[in-house]
Design a protein around this motif. Structure first.
Motif, PDB file in Angstrom:
ATOM      1  N   MET A   1     -19.284 -14.268   8.264  1.00  0.00           N
ATOM      2  CA  MET A   1     -17.910 -14.666   8.756  1.00  0.00           C
ATOM      3  C   MET A   1     -18.162 -14.024  10.367  1.00  0.00           C
ATOM      4  SD  MET A   1     -16.185 -15.832   6.506  1.00  0.00           S
ATOM      5  CE  MET A   1     -14.527 -15.848   6.614  1.00  0.00           C
ATOM      6  N   ARG A   2     -17.592 -14.885  11.181  1.00  0.00           N
ATOM      7  CA  ARG A   2     -17.905 -14.679  12.638  1.00  0.00           C
ATOM      8  C   ARG A   2     -16.497 -13.992  13.133  1.00  0.00           C
ATOM      9  NH1 ARG A   2     -20.094 -20.236  11.912  1.00  0.00           N
ATOM     10  NH2 ARG A   2     -17.853 -20.546  11.376  1.00  0.00           N
ATOM     11  N   PRO A  75      -4.074 -22.971  23.599  1.00  0.00           N
ATOM     12  CA  PRO A  75      -4.516 -24.227  23.246  1.00  0.00           C
ATOM     13  C   PRO A  75      -3.457 -25.175  22.401  1.00  0.00           C
ATOM     14  CG  PRO A  75      -5.747 -23.057  21.939  1.00  0.00           C
ATOM     15  CD  PRO A  75      -4.775 -21.931  22.888  1.00  0.00           C
ATOM     16  N   ARG A  76      -2.815 -24.350  21.806  1.00  0.00           N
ATOM     17  CA  ARG A  76      -1.524 -25.105  21.007  1.00  0.00           C
ATOM     18  C   ARG A  76      -0.152 -24.870  21.483  1.00  0.00           C
ATOM     19  NH1 ARG A  76      -3.848 -23.319  14.860  1.00  0.00           N
ATOM     20  NH2 ARG A  76      -6.011 -24.028  15.224  1.00  0.00           N
ATOM     21  N   GLY A  77       0.004 -24.781  22.562  1.00  0.00           N
ATOM     22  CA  GLY A  77       1.141 -24.448  23.187  1.00  0.00           C
ATOM     23  C   GLY A  77       1.592 -25.734  23.683  1.00  0.00           C
ATOM     24  N   ALA A  93      -8.468 -17.179  20.928  1.00  0.00           N
ATOM     25  CA  ALA A  93      -9.977 -17.422  20.534  1.00  0.00           C
ATOM     26  C   ALA A  93      -9.746 -18.055  19.080  1.00  0.00           C
ATOM     27  CB  ALA A  93     -10.564 -16.165  20.515  1.00  0.00           C
ATOM     28  N   VAL A  94      -8.777 -17.315  18.065  1.00  0.00           N
ATOM     29  CA  VAL A  94      -8.726 -18.221  16.714  1.00  0.00           C
ATOM     30  C   VAL A  94      -8.030 -19.521  16.802  1.00  0.00           C
ATOM     31  CG1 VAL A  94      -7.632 -17.818  14.446  1.00  0.00           C
ATOM     32  CG2 VAL A  94      -8.624 -16.008  15.631  1.00  0.00           C
ATOM     33  N   ASP A  98     -12.435 -23.556  16.148  1.00  0.00           N
ATOM     34  CA  ASP A  98     -12.717 -23.725  14.707  1.00  0.00           C
ATOM     35  C   ASP A  98     -13.490 -22.819  14.027  1.00  0.00           C
ATOM     36  OD1 ASP A  98     -10.374 -25.251  14.671  1.00  0.00           O
ATOM     37  OD2 ASP A  98     -11.489 -27.338  14.866  1.00  0.00           O
ATOM     38  N   TRP A  99     -14.723 -22.676  14.754  1.00  0.00           N
ATOM     39  CA  TRP A  99     -15.899 -21.898  14.343  1.00  0.00           C
ATOM     40  C   TRP A  99     -15.595 -20.503  14.110  1.00  0.00           C
ATOM     41  CZ3 TRP A  99     -17.672 -18.319  17.840  1.00  0.00           C
ATOM     42  CH2 TRP A  99     -17.244 -18.635  19.135  1.00  0.00           C
TER      43      TRP A  99
END
Length: 110
Positions: A1-2, A75-77, A93-94, A98-99
């Motif tokens: 997991m990253r 980015p989702r705003g 970041a999350v 996606d990675w």
């Protein structure tokens, strides 16, 4: 997991700067990781980098208060939602990558 780390959390071999260029230049790289980080690494997590935070994890508002670095973009705003608070980089970041599986943030001061 990253895993990404808020830049007030110690990682062995890297500097913890609290989003302050002066603080980062003054103190050396850490000789040990924070206990929580070490436990995650021992479980197989791979730390991919440090994430933006408000300076010394203080309360700051994007574009107005960020001192050494710009606030991360949400980015989702919808253009009105902002990333306020010291764990903004961890959340962004999350949301943006996606990675990236996880990030660590805090609810405390530096």
């Amino acid at each position: 997991m990253r895993l990404g780390l808020k830049d007030i959390i110690d990682l062995k071999g890297m500097k913890t700067g609290g989003s302050s260029r002066a603080y980062t230049s003054f103190y050396p790289a850490k000789e040990a990781s924070a206990e929580t980080v070490q436990k995650l690494v021992d479980l197989g997590f791979v730390v991919v980098g440090k994430l933006k935070t408000t300076q010394f994890a203080d309360s700051e508002w994007p574009t107005a208060d960020w001192i050494d670095y710009h606030a991360p973009f949400n980015p989702r705003g919808d253009g009105y939602l902002t990333t306020s608070g010291s764990s903004a980089g961890s959340a962004v970041a999350v949301a943006a990558y996606d990675w990236l599986d996880f990030s660590l943030g805090t609810d405390s001061g530096f």
